[in-house]
Design a protein around this motif. Structure first.
Motif, PDB file in Angstrom:
ATOM      1  N   VAL A  93       0.871  -1.178   0.000  1.00 26.49           N
ATOM      2  CA  VAL A  93       0.000   0.000   0.000  1.00 26.49           C
ATOM      3  C   VAL A  93       0.907   1.227   0.000  1.00 26.49           C
ATOM      4  CG1 VAL A  93      -1.853   1.256   1.171  1.00 26.49           C
ATOM      5  CG2 VAL A  93      -1.751  -1.243   1.335  1.00 26.49           C
ATOM      6  N   ARG A  94       0.617   2.156  -0.911  1.00 22.87           N
ATOM      7  CA  ARG A  94       1.456   3.358  -1.050  1.00 22.87           C
ATOM      8  C   ARG A  94       0.634   4.617  -0.848  1.00 22.87           C
ATOM      9  NH1 ARG A  94       6.151   1.640  -3.774  1.00 22.87           N
ATOM     10  NH2 ARG A  94       5.869  -0.310  -4.905  1.00 22.87           N
ATOM     11  N   ASN A  95       1.189   5.544  -0.051  1.00 19.10           N
ATOM     12  CA  ASN A  95       0.575   6.858   0.127  1.00 19.10           C
ATOM     13  C   ASN A  95       1.383   7.941  -0.573  1.00 19.10           C
ATOM     14  OD1 ASN A  95      -1.533   5.961   2.041  1.00 19.10           O
ATOM     15  ND2 ASN A  95       0.226   5.473   3.341  1.00 19.10           N
ATOM     16  N   ALA A  97       4.888   8.516  -3.249  1.00 16.89           N
ATOM     17  CA  ALA A  97       5.729   7.792  -4.203  1.00 16.89           C
ATOM     18  C   ALA A  97       7.141   7.631  -3.665  1.00 16.89           C
ATOM     19  CB  ALA A  97       5.767   8.531  -5.533  1.00 16.89           C
ATOM     20  N   ALA A  98       7.660   6.407  -3.800  1.00 19.97           N
ATOM     21  CA  ALA A  98       9.056   6.095  -3.445  1.00 19.97           C
ATOM     22  C   ALA A  98       9.346   4.715  -4.015  1.00 19.97           C
ATOM     23  CB  ALA A  98       9.260   6.093  -1.923  1.00 19.97           C
ATOM     24  N   GLY A  99      10.605   4.345  -4.028  1.00 20.77           N
ATOM     25  CA  GLY A  99      10.970   2.983  -4.411  1.00 20.77           C
ATOM     26  C   GLY A  99      10.532   2.628  -5.818  1.00 20.77           C
ATOM     27  N   PHE A 120       0.077  -5.556  -6.058  1.00 13.81           N
ATOM     28  CA  PHE A 120       0.344  -6.952  -5.684  1.00 13.81           C
ATOM     29  C   PHE A 120       1.642  -7.426  -6.340  1.00 13.81           C
ATOM     30  CE2 PHE A 120      -4.389  -6.710  -5.910  1.00 13.81           C
ATOM     31  CZ  PHE A 120      -4.648  -6.915  -4.565  1.00 13.81           C
ATOM     32  N   PHE A 121       2.398  -8.213  -5.582  1.00 13.85           N
ATOM     33  CA  PHE A 121       3.609  -8.834  -6.115  1.00 13.85           C
ATOM     34  C   PHE A 121       3.543 -10.325  -5.791  1.00 13.85           C
ATOM     35  CE2 PHE A 121       4.486  -4.427  -5.380  1.00 13.85           C
ATOM     36  CZ  PHE A 121       5.304  -4.040  -6.443  1.00 13.85           C
ATOM     37  N   TYR A 122       3.990 -11.145  -6.747  1.00 13.65           N
ATOM     38  CA  TYR A 122       3.979 -12.593  -6.563  1.00 13.65           C
ATOM     39  C   TYR A 122       5.237 -13.001  -5.808  1.00 13.65           C
ATOM     40  CZ  TYR A 122       3.802 -17.552  -7.822  1.00 13.65           C
ATOM     41  OH  TYR A 122       3.769 -18.923  -7.788  1.00 13.65           O
ATOM     42  N   VAL A 174       4.999   6.281   4.310  1.00 16.75           N
ATOM     43  CA  VAL A 174       5.122   6.410   2.851  1.00 16.75           C
ATOM     44  C   VAL A 174       4.465   5.214   2.168  1.00 16.75           C
ATOM     45  CG1 VAL A 174       6.797   6.510   0.949  1.00 16.75           C
ATOM     46  CG2 VAL A 174       7.205   7.788   3.070  1.00 16.75           C
ATOM     47  N   ASP A 175       4.872   4.017   2.594  1.00 12.97           N
ATOM     48  CA  ASP A 175       4.288   2.787   2.034  1.00 12.97           C
ATOM     49  C   ASP A 175       4.606   1.621   2.961  1.00 12.97           C
ATOM     50  OD1 ASP A 175       6.926   1.979   1.488  1.00 12.97           O
ATOM     51  OD2 ASP A 175       6.868   2.759  -0.549  1.00 12.97           O
ATOM     52  N   PHE A 176       4.043   0.475   2.686  1.00 13.19           N
ATOM     53  CA  PHE A 176       4.373  -0.733   3.462  1.00 13.19           C
ATOM     54  C   PHE A 176       3.936  -1.962   2.683  1.00 13.19           C
ATOM     55  CE2 PHE A 176       0.081  -1.899   4.823  1.00 13.19           C
ATOM     56  CZ  PHE A 176      -0.611  -0.693   4.725  1.00 13.19           C
ATOM     57  N   LYS A 177       4.466  -3.102   3.124  1.00  9.88           N
ATOM     58  CA  LYS A 177       4.122  -4.393   2.508  1.00  9.88           C
ATOM     59  C   LYS A 177       3.566  -5.317   3.580  1.00  9.88           C
ATOM     60  CE  LYS A 177       6.750  -7.765   2.526  1.00  9.88           C
ATOM     61  NZ  LYS A 177       6.884  -9.052   3.289  1.00  9.88           N
ATOM     62  N   ASN A 201       9.662  -3.534   6.515  1.00  6.87           N
ATOM     63  CA  ASN A 201       8.715  -3.586   5.387  1.00  6.87           C
ATOM     64  C   ASN A 201       7.774  -2.377   5.306  1.00  6.87           C
ATOM     65  OD1 ASN A 201       7.140  -4.686   7.550  1.00  6.87           O
ATOM     66  ND2 ASN A 201       7.961  -6.687   6.965  1.00  6.87           N
ATOM     67  N   CYS A 202       8.240  -1.273   5.888  1.00  4.34           N
ATOM     68  CA  CYS A 202       7.528   0.010   5.717  1.00  4.34           C
ATOM     69  C   CYS A 202       8.538   1.050   5.248  1.00  4.34           C
ATOM     70  CB  CYS A 202       6.998   0.529   7.055  1.00  4.34           C
ATOM     71  SG  CYS A 202       5.839  -0.540   7.912  1.00  4.34           S
ATOM     72  N   ARG A 203       8.059   2.110   4.640  1.00  2.51           N
ATOM     73  CA  ARG A 203       8.900   3.307   4.490  1.00  2.51           C
ATOM     74  C   ARG A 203       8.361   4.349   5.451  1.00  2.51           C
ATOM     75  NH1 ARG A 203       9.376   1.869  -1.171  1.00  2.51           N
ATOM     76  NH2 ARG A 203      11.544   1.304  -1.529  1.00  2.51           N
ATOM     77  N   PHE A 218      19.483   0.808   4.756  1.00  2.01           N
ATOM     78  CA  PHE A 218      20.342  -0.330   4.393  1.00  2.01           C
ATOM     79  C   PHE A 218      20.406  -0.464   2.863  1.00  2.01           C
ATOM     80  CE2 PHE A 218      20.410  -4.921   3.329  1.00  2.01           C
ATOM     81  CZ  PHE A 218      21.672  -5.229   3.799  1.00  2.01           C
ATOM     82  N   ARG A 219      19.228  -0.400   2.217  1.00  2.00           N
ATOM     83  CA  ARG A 219      19.212  -0.555   0.751  1.00  2.00           C
ATOM     84  C   ARG A 219      20.106   0.482   0.081  1.00  2.00           C
ATOM     85  NH1 ARG A 219      13.447  -0.580   1.722  1.00  2.00           N
ATOM     86  NH2 ARG A 219      12.653  -2.721   1.744  1.00  2.00           N
ATOM     87  N   GLN A 220      20.100   1.705   0.639  1.00  2.00           N
ATOM     88  CA  GLN A 220      20.829   2.813   0.003  1.00  2.00           C
ATOM     89  C   GLN A 220      22.165   3.118   0.690  1.00  2.00           C
ATOM     90  OE1 GLN A 220      17.942   6.030  -0.085  1.00  2.00           O
ATOM     91  NE2 GLN A 220      16.432   4.778  -1.156  1.00  2.00           N
TER      92      GLN A 220
HETATM   93  P1  TMP Z   1       9.072  -1.128  -3.403  1.00  2.00           P
HETATM   94  O1  TMP Z   1       8.927   0.344  -3.579  1.00  2.00           O
HETATM   95  O2  TMP Z   1      10.502  -1.603  -3.486  1.00  2.00           O
HETATM   96  O3  TMP Z   1       8.149  -1.900  -4.309  1.00  2.00           O
HETATM   97  O4  TMP Z   1       8.612  -1.459  -1.899  1.00  2.00           O
HETATM   98  C1  TMP Z   1       7.334  -1.120  -1.436  1.00  2.00           C
HETATM   99  C2  TMP Z   1       7.238  -1.421   0.056  1.00  2.00           C
HETATM  100  O5  TMP Z   1       7.347  -2.797   0.284  1.00  2.00           O
HETATM  101  C3  TMP Z   1       8.351  -0.779   0.894  1.00  2.00           C
HETATM  102  O6  TMP Z   1       7.783  -0.331   2.112  1.00  2.00           O
HETATM  103  C4  TMP Z   1       9.317  -1.875   1.149  1.00  2.00           C
HETATM  104  C5  TMP Z   1       8.449  -3.100   1.140  1.00  2.00           C
HETATM  105  N1  TMP Z   1       9.119  -4.275   0.593  1.00  2.00           N
HETATM  106  C6  TMP Z   1       9.219  -5.428   1.364  1.00  2.00           C
HETATM  107  O7  TMP Z   1       8.766  -5.459   2.505  1.00  2.00           O
HETATM  108  N2  TMP Z   1       9.812  -6.521   0.809  1.00  2.00           N
HETATM  109  C7  TMP Z   1      10.306  -6.530  -0.448  1.00  2.00           C
HETATM  110  O8  TMP Z   1      10.831  -7.556  -0.878  1.00  2.00           O
HETATM  111  C8  TMP Z   1      10.208  -5.333  -1.231  1.00  2.00           C
HETATM  112  C9  TMP Z   1      10.729  -5.298  -2.632  1.00  2.00           C
HETATM  113  C10 TMP Z   1       9.597  -4.240  -0.668  1.00  2.00           C
END
Ligand code: TMP
Length: 266
Positions: A93-95, A97-99, A120-122, A174-177, A201-203, A218-220
């Motif tokens: 879910v995104r509020n 834009a990022a990533g 959605f991601f598989y 910002v967003d979360f998974k 798993n959030c921004r 960490f990613r950056q």
């Molecule tokens: P994304 O912008 O890389 O698609 O990520 C969206 C959100 O999902 C972000 O808060 C990070 C989280 N995320 C995960 O929890 N696991 C993952 O493998 C990826 C790619 C993103």
């Protein structure tokens, strides 16, 4: 420590057999990975903080009636949770834009989206978790149309809850998974929120400074990841700053009413 049977080991967590049927133990590791584990480091203390943050959030969601797998925290790194059949879909879910949405659609990072957007991601490491449509979820039977509706409406409720929770402590969501799973009990089946919700798993951006308080550090390669996670936990009231004049103060866990801290295993 590992007298129990390991059911599954993922990048950041291990799932062990639980003490009763229908339960499993979710163990939070210190491993941080990004880009499908191409980047990997051990970040000391991350698992302990994520265990506490996720417990706090899942309890809060439970209180507003979101059904989750969380039962109770067992110790510093582990939670008892309901055993589920995980639906192989990552719900983002995104509020703002990022990533990947910024990259994919050329939207400048930090742009407010017109409304929350669900993607959605598989879940498939070999395929690098590709983005999918509801159409794929339906056609391949990963979830039924009714389940997708429930997942989407729960995802939006989780977004409202989290956005409010973080806004109250000066953090922009910002967003979360999130992930979901099916619980089977007798002849009943229900969908529960699974996995974890943490800065992994959030921004999360500081409202005033836009400082990143999440795994993007960490990613950056920005450094200060554990300190950022601690900052989130301190603002949530889960950690005490515990500054003893040390260079890197060791935060102290705020005591809770559970006996969980007494039988910690590490
Ligand atoms: P994304 O912008 O890389 O698609 O990520 C969206 C959100 O999902 C972000 O808060 C990070 C989280 N995320 C995960 O929890 N696991 C993952 O493998 C990826 C790619 C993103």
């Amino acid at each position: 420590m590992s007298r129990r049977r390991k059911i599954y080991e993922g990048k950041a967590k291990i799932i062990y057999e639980g003490p009763e049927p229908g339960t499993v133990i979710q163990h939070f590791k210190d491993d941080a990975t990004a880009f499908n584990a191409k980047k990997h480091e051990i970040i000391e203390g991350k698992g302990v903080i994520n265990n506490r943050i996720s417990e706090y959030i899942f309890q809060g969601l439970g209180e507003i009636g979101v059904q989750t797998h969380f039962i109770k925290r067992l110790n510093m790194r582990e939670q008892l949770v309901h055993k589920l059949e995980i639906i192989p879909i990552e719900v983002v879910v995104r509020n703002i834009a990022a990533g990947s949405i910024s990259k994919r659609l050329g939207i400048k990072e930090g742009t407010q989206l017109p409304r929350p957007i669900i993607e959605f991601f598989y879940k498939d490491d070999d395929l690098d978790d590709p983005m999918i449509l509801e159409e794929h979820i339906n056609a391949f039977g990963w979830a039924s149309p009714g389940e997708i509706d429930e997942i989407m409406s729960t995802a939006l409720r989780v977004n409202d809850f989290l956005a409010g929770l973080f806004r109250g402590i000066g953090i922009r969501l910002v967003d979360f998974k999130i992930e979901f799973g099916r619980q089977f009990e007798e002849d009943m089946m229900r969908i529960l929120l699974a996995d974890e919700i943490s800065p992994d798993n959030c921004r999360l951006w500081d409202v005033e400074t836009n400082k990143k308080l999440d795994k993007d550090r960490f990613r950056q390669d920005m450094g200060g990841m554990v300190e950022a996670y601690q900052e989130v936990a301190i603002r949530l009231g889960i950690l005490n700053p515990g500054n003893n004049g040390e260079e890197r103060p060791k935060p102290v866990l705020v005591s809770s009413n559970t006996s969980a801290d007494k039988d910690k295993t590490d």
